[in-house]
Design a protein around this motif. Structure first.
Motif, mmCIF file in Angstrom:
data_model
loop_
_atom_site.group_PDB
_atom_site.id
_atom_site.type_symbol
_atom_site.label_atom_id
_atom_site.label_comp_id
_atom_site.label_asym_id
_atom_site.label_seq_id
_atom_site.Cartn_x
_atom_site.Cartn_y
_atom_site.Cartn_z
ATOM 1 N N TRP A 120 0.807 -1.196 0.000
ATOM 2 C CA TRP A 120 0.000 0.000 0.000
ATOM 3 C C TRP A 120 0.838 1.242 0.000
ATOM 4 O O TRP A 120 0.887 1.944 0.987
ATOM 5 N N ASP A 121 1.571 1.534 -1.047
ATOM 6 C CA ASP A 121 2.391 2.737 -1.053
ATOM 7 C C ASP A 121 2.577 3.200 -2.496
ATOM 8 O O ASP A 121 3.568 2.873 -3.139
ATOM 9 N N PRO A 122 1.614 3.966 -3.029
ATOM 10 C CA PRO A 122 1.672 4.346 -4.435
ATOM 11 C C PRO A 122 2.925 5.151 -4.779
ATOM 12 O O PRO A 122 3.408 5.087 -5.913
ATOM 13 N N VAL A 131 -4.321 7.498 -2.043
ATOM 14 C CA VAL A 131 -4.923 6.414 -1.269
ATOM 15 C C VAL A 131 -4.690 6.704 0.207
ATOM 16 O O VAL A 131 -3.758 7.422 0.564
ATOM 17 N N GLU A 132 -5.560 6.149 1.051
ATOM 18 C CA GLU A 132 -5.447 6.365 2.488
ATOM 19 C C GLU A 132 -4.098 5.846 2.970
ATOM 20 O O GLU A 132 -3.642 4.795 2.553
ATOM 21 N N GLY A 133 -3.466 6.619 3.842
ATOM 22 C CA GLY A 133 -2.204 6.174 4.435
ATOM 23 C C GLY A 133 -1.012 6.268 3.505
ATOM 24 O O GLY A 133 0.018 5.646 3.737
ATOM 25 N N MET A 134 -1.119 7.065 2.423
ATOM 26 C CA MET A 134 -0.037 7.048 1.450
ATOM 27 C C MET A 134 1.212 7.794 1.919
ATOM 28 O O MET A 134 2.272 7.662 1.323
ATOM 29 N N VAL A 135 1.096 8.571 2.998
ATOM 30 C CA VAL A 135 2.297 9.232 3.505
ATOM 31 C C VAL A 135 3.273 8.188 4.059
ATOM 32 O O VAL A 135 4.490 8.369 4.011
ATOM 33 N N ALA A 136 2.722 7.078 4.549
ATOM 34 C CA ALA A 136 3.509 5.896 4.900
ATOM 35 C C ALA A 136 4.767 6.218 5.713
ATOM 36 O O ALA A 136 5.874 5.851 5.335
ATOM 37 N N SER A 137 4.588 6.928 6.826
ATOM 38 C CA SER A 137 5.681 7.202 7.794
ATOM 39 C C SER A 137 6.734 8.179 7.299
ATOM 40 O O SER A 137 7.721 8.398 7.987
ATOM 41 N N ARG A 138 6.529 8.786 6.137
ATOM 42 C CA ARG A 138 7.532 9.755 5.688
ATOM 43 C C ARG A 138 7.561 10.970 6.619
ATOM 44 O O ARG A 138 8.613 11.613 6.784
#
Lengths: 371, 351, 307
Positions: A202-204, C215-222
């Motif tokens: 889940w990481d576009p 998409v939801e959560g796309m920042v992904a800890s950045r």
């Protein structure tokens, strides 16, 4: 901690699994009967509208609702933790729901425990690993679809190098990658497939960046095994043919997309839930595992760049797979490092498919962690 | 701005005032949240029903609440213990992962005789957790590296180590999924026959009692408060500042590690990629709202467990998304934080 | 050589959002307000900008929308921490929760809708991609191009200008700044809003410039990486750029090694950026540099404390 204790454990574990399967097969001889009026509940680990895996299942859910005229409830964002999933199942069962569909492998073990506690409730576990008298895991032979996608890619490539990005190295993903490579090599055995794991479902952002890494390797066809469309977007920009997954992704790359390998879960869910309601359901001993023949896995309509010759080749391969004259994993099959997996004349059985933890010959890529 | 001229710190905010501002902030946050939830389609009457009745007053709900609270109590205590000495442990999840790994190792590789599996896992999980935070401690004490950054970064490292194991030697051999084989019975806390509640309850209760005793009834607790209040003054009066700090920080890591053990041995019975998620936020919130007092940590953790139970109900029956539940938690938290203003300061003209 | 060129070309894409967010946090923290909310602010920026594009706005306007939306959330953080003097660590965590929660709720209908984002230089100028230089330049976008200038200007403003000095004074010694006639709270509030703006921009960059989808959560800890980079950079904008490049290059290396089939333990490799950051901190400390932490960071200033 040594390798031998680990191997020992594995063997013991396999024995236990076999015993459990035998036991379940013995008790599973009778058809399952539902108590009370049918009420279906779907439980998702994230949003049902995720544009990928869940949304494909959601399409199946809607078909169940429309075609079988039964109430279908939906719960989203239940984490893959036993406590939280079990609580949700308990709530549903208490309110009379008796057909529970869980949509991720992480639910499978807690679902199996719930299935023991509620013998009159039917459990269906997508990409699950547990089965029993009232529980069936289901998945599609996606590798068959990916073989066809590989044929398309093999026809399209000029550099003889194609690429695929995927999430994590689990069996069901590894077989997609391998089958894609084998499909391409059925067109031209010199084709090399570059495979990269993003290590995220889940990481576009990362998917776009990984796509660039693959394109930089001079791959001129790009496939994604993930839900986001950013890789296809990168391919469209670079003018490179692309292949999507799970849903028809043509909207992300209208000019360059070739096709998408898609799920049609209604072809499994509608008949199965109908059987459960009718009282004729007998869960498969090793789970339901259908492919191109039942249409559970399929290809989305072809993009504008796909030639008639390619379409014909894909159709031939499809018919051969359905007829059983071709199996993507038939021998001779070699691993990336050259060791033989299957001799000529043989093919991989289902257990070997599920436990696939290697790349086949012709793939350039890294398995992230060694056994 | 204007108020800066008149704002004065209250010398001794009265208990009544503190409680009032706390309750006011909570009520305001809950009111906003209730509005959000009603807006999202939950009938107003159902809110009270689900929160009070479902989470505390039904047998199922209560057992879920207590089960969910067990690891929350441990991470809450972990955070509280560190907070007492002003050490920001942002790596609670990392230590929890390491504790879970230790417990998994004992279970899967069948280390030691069966009767000693759980005690061994207990000890190793605690050691793994404190070992992981020891890195941050050493970096801070030896080289002055900020513990916020080191524990945060080490949290990410811990998760990657777990991935390495789950996709490597511990992957399910039958299907390559990143889930370990199920633990043998000897490595599971026995079920108590009430929902999913397990014997870890007693372990957690004993730990909570011990931490309470340590902080509230022993000299170490007194030292900790002195160190937390003013490190320089504590040094000047000859208190064992470094030892106290080190002891409590290591204890904090150990408690997080034990939370990992309680999750895998108590309810999951296997290690997967999901067991450690979300505990950092919970831990810090619990410790803060409980003012780092062990007794109140237990109370707040139970309340948060109830929020999870009620949240599950909202998800299941009202289609409320995870986003909404996270939003509600954030709203309530910031509302309580902002309300502290009224008990901490007064608007007086300086004399 | 080919490998090297591809790798170098992509690093700015990894580094840009990290730099933007760290710059915002540096301004905020230089004014004495500890800001752990970057993850939430970036989430709001990413979603708002994506929605703006999906509603037919120009991608550049969408960046502004993302930045503004994140500023609104930052304003809430500012009211809590600056005006009401709430605990900064916890308020930051609350901002993360609100940002992630809000985007999940509001953004639901906009998940996975591909849109046309900010073009890269190769598209704008129809560059040849055959030469080495062409390959490197073509994959950059105007934002990464402007980044060194932005960092330079910010550095100059913070370290050399009068207003920058005032801001730093607030973070070092608010009582002295107060005596000198600086309105401490106004400066802090402004700094908090600036952090919202830049973190929002960072988030918007992820959706509008890099992936062209939300998409939801796309920042992904950045956002958390940005929080760490600030400390790594010792609150200096120029060093934040260096830190982000180091982190980004390590991050970009892992998939590229996989693509050539290098025999590496991937997950262990992925720990490298984190361990490297820690190592640099330790080396910095051994070589006797001060951490650069603003003296009043995270503390609460009242005028009564002046004497």
């Amino acid at each position: 901690m040594t390798a031998s204790t680990n191997k020992h454990r594995t063997r013991k574990c396999l024995v236990a699994i076999t015993a459990a399967l035998l036991a379940s097969a013995a008790t599973g001889a009778n058809a399952f009967t539902l108590e009370g009026p049918p009420k279906v509940a779907f439980i998702y680990a994230s949003s049902a509208q995720d544009g990928g895996w869940n949304e494909a299942l959601e399409a199946g859910r809607k078909a169940v609702e429309e075609q079988l005229q039964v109430p279908v409830a939906v719960t989203e964002n239940i984490p893959e933790e036993a406590t939280k999933l079990r609580a949700a199942i308990d709530l549903y069962v208490k309110r009379g729901f008796n057909i529970i569909v869980g949509t991720t492998y992480g639910y499978s073990a807690p679902m199996a425990e719930a299935a023991k506690a509620y013998p009159n409730v039917a459990f269906l576990s997508a990409s699950g690993t547990n089965n029993g008298p009232n529980m069936e895991s289901f998945y599609a032979r996606t590798y068959q679809g990916w073989y066809l996608a590989g044929v398309a890619a093999g026809q399209a490539t000029k550099t003889k190098k194609i690429g695929i990005l995927a999430g994590f190295p689990v069996g069901v993903v590894n077989w997609d990658i391998n089958s894609f490579a084998l499909g391409a090599r059925s067109v031209d055995p010199t084709i090399e497939t570059v495979a990269v794991f993003t290590n995220s479902w889940w990481d576009p952002v990362k998917e776009g960046q990984v796509a660039q890494a693959i394109l930089d390797q001079k791959a001129d066809v790009l496939a994604t095994n993930l839900s986001a469309t950013s890789a296809l977007d990168a391919a469209e920009k670079a003018g490179v043919p692309s292949i999507g997954f799970q849903l028809d992704m043509s909207h992300a790359a209208p000019k360059t997309i070739q096709t998408s390998v898609v799920f049609r879960w209604e072809k499994y869910l509608v008949p199965t839930i109908k059987e459960i309601i009718d009282g004729s359901w007998k869960p498969e001993e090793f789970g339901a595992f259908e492919g191109l023949d039942k249409g559970v896995v399929d290809l989305a309509p072809f993009g504008p760049g796909v030639t008639e010759e390619t379409k014909a080749k894909i159709e031939t391969a499809r018919q051969a797979i359905i007829a059983g004259t071709i199996d993507p994993f038939q021998g001779p099959l070699k691993k990336q490092d050259g060791t033989v997996v299957v001799e000529a004349g043989g093919k991989l059985d289902d257990a070997a498919l599920w436990s696939m933890d290697y790349f086949v010959e012709g793939i350039t890529g890294t398995m992230p962690a060694k056994q | 701005m204007l108020d800066a001229a008149f704002l004065v710190r209250r010398q001794q905010p009265g208990l009544f005032l503190s409680a009032l501002s706390y309750a006011g902030g909570l009520a305001f946050g809950l009111a906003i949240s209730a509005m959000l939830l009603v807006q999202a389609g939950v009938p107003a009457s159902a809110l009270i029903d689900e929160f009070l009745v479902a989470a505390f007053l039904t047998s199922d709900g209560l057992s879920q609440t207590v089960t969910a609270a067990l690891p929350l109590i441990l991470v809450g205590l972990a955070s509280a213990v560190a907070m007492r000495v002003r050490f920001w442990n942002i790596g609670v999840e990392g230590q929890l992962w390491l504790g879970a790994v230790a417990a998994t190792w004992v279970a899967l590789h069948e280390i030691g005789p069966e009767s000693l599996r759980l005690p061994l896992a207990f000890v190793l999980a605690a050691l793994a957790g404190s070992g992981w935070i020891a890195i941050s401690l050493v970096l801070k004490q030896r080289w002055g590296v900020n513990e916020v950054i080191s524990s945060l970064l080490l949290g990410s490292v811990a998760f990657l180590l777990v991935q390495h194991l789950l996709f490597g030697i511990w992957r399910d051999p039958a299907n390559s999924f990143p889930v370990t084989a199920a633990f043998p019975q000897a490595s599971r806390f026995s079920a108590l026959g009430w929902g999913q509640l397990h014997a870890g309850l007693f372990v957690v209760a004993l730990i909570a009692l011990a931490v309470w005793f340590l902080l509230e009834r022993t000299r170490a607790g007194f030292y900790a408060d002195a160190v937390g209040l003013n490190r320089q003054a504590a040094l000047a009066t000859g208190l064992p500042v470094r030892r106290t700090l080190a002891g409590l920080v290591l204890l904090s890591g150990a408690l997080s590690g034990l939370a990992g053990m309680v999750v895998v041995s108590g309810t999951e019975h296997r290690l997967n990629q999901a067991v450690g998620n979300g505990y950092l936020f919970s831990a810090i919130v619990i410790a803060y709202l409980a003012r780092a007092k062990p007794f109140w940590v237990v109370v707040v953790a139970l309340a948060l467990g109830a929020v999870f139970t009620a949240g599950n109900v909202l998800k299941v029956f009202y289609g409320i998304s995870e986003g909404m539940i996270v939003l509600v938690q954030g709203t309530v938290l910031i509302s309580i934080l902002m309300a502290q203003f009224f008990s901490t300061y007064s608007l007086n003209r300086p004399s | 050589m080919d490998f090297l060129i591809g790798w170098i070309a992509i690093i700015p894409n990894y580094a840009t959002p990290l730099v933007l967010a760290s710059l915002g946090l540096i301004i905020c923290e230089r004014a004495g307000i500890l800001n752990l909310g970057a993850e939430g602010l970036m989430a709001v920026g990413a979603m708002s900008a994506a929605i703006a594009v999906l509603f037919g706005n120009d991608p550049w306007a969408a960046l502004a929308v993302g930045a503004t939306a994140a500023m609104a959330l930052a304003f809430l953080f500012g009211v809590a921490t600056v005006v009401l003097r709430a605990d900064q660590t916890l308020s930051g965590l609350a901002v993360v929760a609100i940002g992630l929660g809000l985007t999940g709720v509001v953004g639901r209908p906009y998940v996975q809708k591909t849109f046309v984002g900010i073009p890269n230089l190769g598209d704008i100028f129809a560059l040849e991609r055959d030469t080495t230089l062409g390959r490197i330049v073509a994959v950059q976008d105007p934002i990464t191009l402007a980044l060194p200038v932005t960092v330079g200007l910010l550095w100059w403003w913070l370290m050399r200008s009068r207003s920058g000095l005032r801001l730093r004074a607030v973070g070092e010694n608010p009582a002295a700044a107060d005596v000198a006639g600086v309105d401490v709270q106004i400066v802090q509030l402004g700094a908090v809003l600036a952090s919202g703006l830049l973190c929002g921009l960072a988030g918007a960059y992820l959706s509008v410039a890099t992936s062209h989808v939300w998409v939801e959560g796309m920042v992904a800890s950045r956002g958390w990486v940005a929080v760490a980079l600030v400390i790594f950079a010792r609150w200096n904008p120029a060093r934040a750029l260096v830190g982000a490049l180091v982190f980004g290059s390590a991050d970009a290396l892992v998939p590229r090694l996989q693509a050539v089939g290098a025999d590496i333990p991937v997950y262990l490799m992925m720990t490298l950026p984190y361990l490297l950051t820690l190592l640099v901190l330790v080396i910095g400390s051994i070589s006797g540099r001060r951490s650069g932490e603003p003296a009043f960071l995270g503390r609460i200033y009242l005028r009564q404390d002046k004497h």
